[in-house]
Motif scaffolding. Structure first.
Motif, short mmCIF file in Angstrom:
data_model
loop_
_atom_site.label_atom_id
_atom_site.label_comp_id
_atom_site.label_asym_id
_atom_site.label_seq_id
_atom_site.Cartn_x
_atom_site.Cartn_y
_atom_site.Cartn_z
N PRO A 116 9.01 7.57 -6.56
CA PRO A 116 8.32 8.76 -5.85
C PRO A 116 7.22 8.33 -5.21
CG PRO A 116 8.84 9.15 -8.29
CD PRO A 116 9.58 7.89 -7.95
N ALA A 117 6.59 7.20 -5.69
CA ALA A 117 5.27 6.85 -5.08
C ALA A 117 5.41 6.49 -3.54
CB ALA A 117 4.85 5.61 -5.64
N VAL A 118 6.56 6.22 -3.30
CA VAL A 118 6.99 5.62 -1.70
C VAL A 118 6.87 6.89 -0.66
CG1 VAL A 118 8.69 4.66 -0.18
CG2 VAL A 118 8.36 3.68 -2.46
N GLU A 119 7.56 8.01 -1.16
CA GLU A 119 7.53 9.34 -0.51
C GLU A 119 5.81 9.73 -0.25
OE1 GLU A 119 9.99 12.52 -1.50
OE2 GLU A 119 9.23 13.67 0.35
N ALA A 120 5.14 9.63 -1.67
CA ALA A 120 3.87 9.74 -1.57
C ALA A 120 2.95 9.04 -0.74
CB ALA A 120 3.41 9.99 -3.05
N GLY A 121 3.47 7.73 -0.76
CA GLY A 121 2.48 6.73 0.23
C GLY A 121 2.70 7.07 1.69
N LEU A 122 4.02 7.29 1.84
CA LEU A 122 4.46 7.58 3.52
C LEU A 122 3.69 8.85 3.87
CD1 LEU A 122 8.17 6.75 3.62
CD2 LEU A 122 6.15 5.69 4.75
N ARG A 174 0.81 -1.17 -0.08
CA ARG A 174 0.06 -0.06 -0.06
C ARG A 174 0.74 1.20 0.06
NH1 ARG A 174 -4.74 -1.91 4.49
NH2 ARG A 174 -4.96 -3.77 3.29
N LEU A 175 2.20 1.17 0.40
CA LEU A 175 2.85 2.28 0.39
C LEU A 175 3.96 2.11 -0.67
CD1 LEU A 175 3.87 2.06 4.19
CD2 LEU A 175 2.46 3.68 3.28
N GLY A 176 3.75 1.15 -1.47
CA GLY A 176 4.61 1.09 -2.80
C GLY A 176 5.99 0.21 -2.51
N LEU A 177 6.14 -0.41 -1.48
CA LEU A 177 7.29 -1.18 -0.80
C LEU A 177 6.89 -2.70 -0.74
CD1 LEU A 177 8.35 1.49 1.84
CD2 LEU A 177 9.61 0.71 -0.19
N ILE A 178 7.96 -3.43 -0.40
CA ILE A 178 7.65 -4.66 0.02
C ILE A 178 8.16 -4.70 1.36
CG2 ILE A 178 8.08 -5.78 -2.36
CD1 ILE A 178 10.85 -6.42 -1.24
N PRO A 179 7.61 -5.94 2.28
CA PRO A 179 8.27 -5.90 3.64
C PRO A 179 9.84 -6.06 3.52
CG PRO A 179 6.69 -7.56 3.26
CD PRO A 179 6.88 -7.03 2.01
N GLY A 180 10.26 -5.23 4.66
CA GLY A 180 11.99 -5.05 4.50
C GLY A 180 12.71 -5.82 5.85
N PHE A 181 11.95 -6.30 6.50
CA PHE A 181 12.58 -7.05 7.82
C PHE A 181 12.68 -8.67 7.65
CE2 PHE A 181 10.96 -3.35 11.21
CZ PHE A 181 11.60 -2.70 10.28
N GLY A 182 13.06 -9.12 6.59
CA GLY A 182 13.04 -10.45 6.21
C GLY A 182 11.68 -11.13 6.39
N GLY A 183 10.55 -10.39 6.29
CA GLY A 183 9.24 -11.19 6.18
C GLY A 183 9.03 -12.00 4.78
N ILE A 184 9.20 -11.69 3.86
CA ILE A 184 8.88 -12.37 2.80
C ILE A 184 9.57 -13.98 2.68
CG2 ILE A 184 8.97 -12.92 0.13
CD1 ILE A 184 8.65 -9.33 -0.03
N PRO A 185 10.92 -13.97 2.80
CA PRO A 185 11.75 -15.16 3.02
C PRO A 185 11.08 -16.19 3.97
CG PRO A 185 13.37 -13.52 2.90
CD PRO A 185 12.00 -12.80 2.80
N ARG A 186 10.85 -15.43 4.98
CA ARG A 186 10.28 -16.41 6.56
C ARG A 186 8.72 -16.78 6.15
NH1 ARG A 186 14.07 -12.67 8.98
NH2 ARG A 186 15.68 -13.96 9.57
N LEU A 187 8.25 -15.87 5.43
CA LEU A 187 6.65 -16.34 5.14
C LEU A 187 6.76 -17.35 4.04
CD1 LEU A 187 3.99 -15.26 6.19
CD2 LEU A 187 3.86 -13.95 3.90
N LYS A 188 7.82 -17.50 3.14
CA LYS A 188 7.98 -18.53 2.20
C LYS A 188 8.41 -19.73 2.76
CE LYS A 188 9.98 -17.38 -1.75
NZ LYS A 188 10.90 -16.92 -2.84
N ARG A 189 9.28 -19.52 3.78
CA ARG A 189 9.78 -20.96 4.41
C ARG A 189 8.53 -21.53 5.20
NH1 ARG A 189 13.55 -19.33 9.47
NH2 ARG A 189 11.82 -18.43 10.27
N ASP A 190 7.55 -20.83 5.73
CA ASP A 190 6.50 -21.44 6.70
C ASP A 190 5.34 -21.60 6.01
OD1 ASP A 190 8.70 -21.05 8.47
OD2 ASP A 190 7.56 -19.32 9.63
N LEU A 191 5.02 -20.88 4.87
CA LEU A 191 3.58 -21.14 4.43
C LEU A 191 3.74 -21.58 2.91
CD1 LEU A 191 1.62 -18.23 5.96
CD2 LEU A 191 1.75 -20.40 6.74
N GLY A 192 2.45 -21.97 2.38
CA GLY A 192 2.46 -22.30 0.95
C GLY A 192 2.48 -20.90 0.13
#
Lengths: 80, 267
Positions: free
Chosen positions: B247-253, B147-165
């Motif tokens: 630029p979308a990130v600054e606008a989203g923030l 929603r902010l034009g970003l992806i999770p940045g604290f390692g969430g995607i690889p850990r979610l992929k590790r744990d879930l389908g």
């Protein structure tokens, strides 16, 4: 299947009980943010309680722009 | 240091269990101060974990476990820096938080996140480093970053992929919707659902059970079961930094920070 009226009434009852507002003071056309005095985090709390009560999943983006009990009931009704 | 009282969190050692308690208003948003105290915790953990068998992470805030990164601080820091300096500042923050997350993820202790209420973004990512997530039935989980034009940045995607389908990962990331504890349990994200206000009690009972097992066996089992996705997590930092220049990130923030909407997380 529950009618829209019954669904609306159940939402009003649940909201009144949880947020300590007399049921008689709530109407289906009321803005629930204003009437219940809730913020975005409390709205998520209400959403969770409604999902549990009606045993449905209601994605929060479906609530975008929704602020009155009646429209909320319509969104829930479409998931029953 | 067996106990610590900081400005954003505290920890204590009780009967072989380390309890880390997040407590920063309004909902444990992770900014530079929390990060600094988390770094103190992971330094202390190196010694503490020799005497303990379990770690429980929970929140003292009634609003929830953690609402993620402190977007107001992030926005304020961005505005104070020239565009060319922004990415370097964000990368430095992400590399530090990744070191904390990796230290927690690879701890030899059996780790439990006892969550309630809002468990969003970086807060969800903090829960995901734990071996077990025990959730109050009012918990909600969400990755709102797109929603902010970003992806999770604290390692969430690889850990979610590790744990879930992968289908569940796509649903959570690409819609940005929040899910409740019942749904989270049905997809395998959380191990136990507790009654409202009871997640920490259930986590403590679980930690007591864990304490009955031989530590070396538990450590060997964990090492075998739980790979640490370091390489993918590092790539996540690169992708995040690349997106951060848009630029979308600054606008989203700005939209989030300045929003008076009742539901600022919604686009």
């Amino acid at each position: 299947m529950a009618t829209l009226e019954k669904t609306t009434e159940e939402i009003l009852q649940l909201a009144a009980e949880h947020f300590n507002v007399p049921r008689a003071e709530l109407n289906s056309t009321d803005d629930f943010f204003t009437k219940l005095g809730i913020n975005s985090m409390q709205a998520l709390d209400l959403l969770t309680r409604l999902e549990q009560h009606f045993r449905i999943e209601l994605p929060d983006y479906e609530l975008q722009g929704v602020s009155d009990f009646r429209t909320l009931a319509e969104r829930i009704q479409s998931r029953l | 240091m067996k106990s610590f009282q900081g400005r954003t969190l505290s920890w204590r050692f009780v009967d072989g269990t380390i309890e880390l308690l997040l407590d920063r208003a309004p909902c444990n948003e992770i900014g530079s101060e929390t990060l600094g105290e988390l770094e103190q915790f992971t330094s202390a953990l190196e010694l503490l974990q020799k005497e303990a068998h379990a770690l429980i992470i929970s929140s003292a805030r009634k609003e929830g476990f953690c609402a993620g990164a402190d977007l107001r601080e992030l926005y304020g820091r961005c505005r104070a820096l020239r565009p060319s300096e922004r990415v370097a500042g964000v990368r430095e923050f992400l590399e530090r938080i990744h070191r904390v997350m990796n230290a927690l993820d690879s701890s030899p202790l059996t780790t439990i996140a006892a969550v309630h209420g809002v468990t969003f973004g970086g807060g969800f990512e903090l829960a995901l480093v734990c071996d077990l997530i025990i959730a109050d039935k009012m918990a909600r989980f969400c990755f709102p970053e797109l929603r902010l034009g970003l992806i999770p940045g604290f390692g969430g995607i690889p850990r979610l992929k590790r744990d879930l389908g992968n289908a569940v990962v796509r649903d959570l990331l690409l819609t940005g919707r929040s899910i409740n504890a019942t749904k989270a349990q049905s997809v395998g994200l959380i191990s136990q659902v507790a009654a409202e206000g009871d997640a920490l009690r259930v986590a403590r009972a679980t930690a007591t059970q864990i304490g009955k097992f031989d530590r070396e066996t538990a450590i060997a089992a964990k090492r075998f079961i739980k790979p640490i996705p370091r390489e993918e997590a590092h790539r996540e930092i690169d992708v995040f930094c690349e997106l951060f220049t848009q630029p979308a990130v600054e606008a989203g923030l700005r939209k989030f920070v300045e929003s008076t909407d009742a539901l600022p997380y919604l686009p």
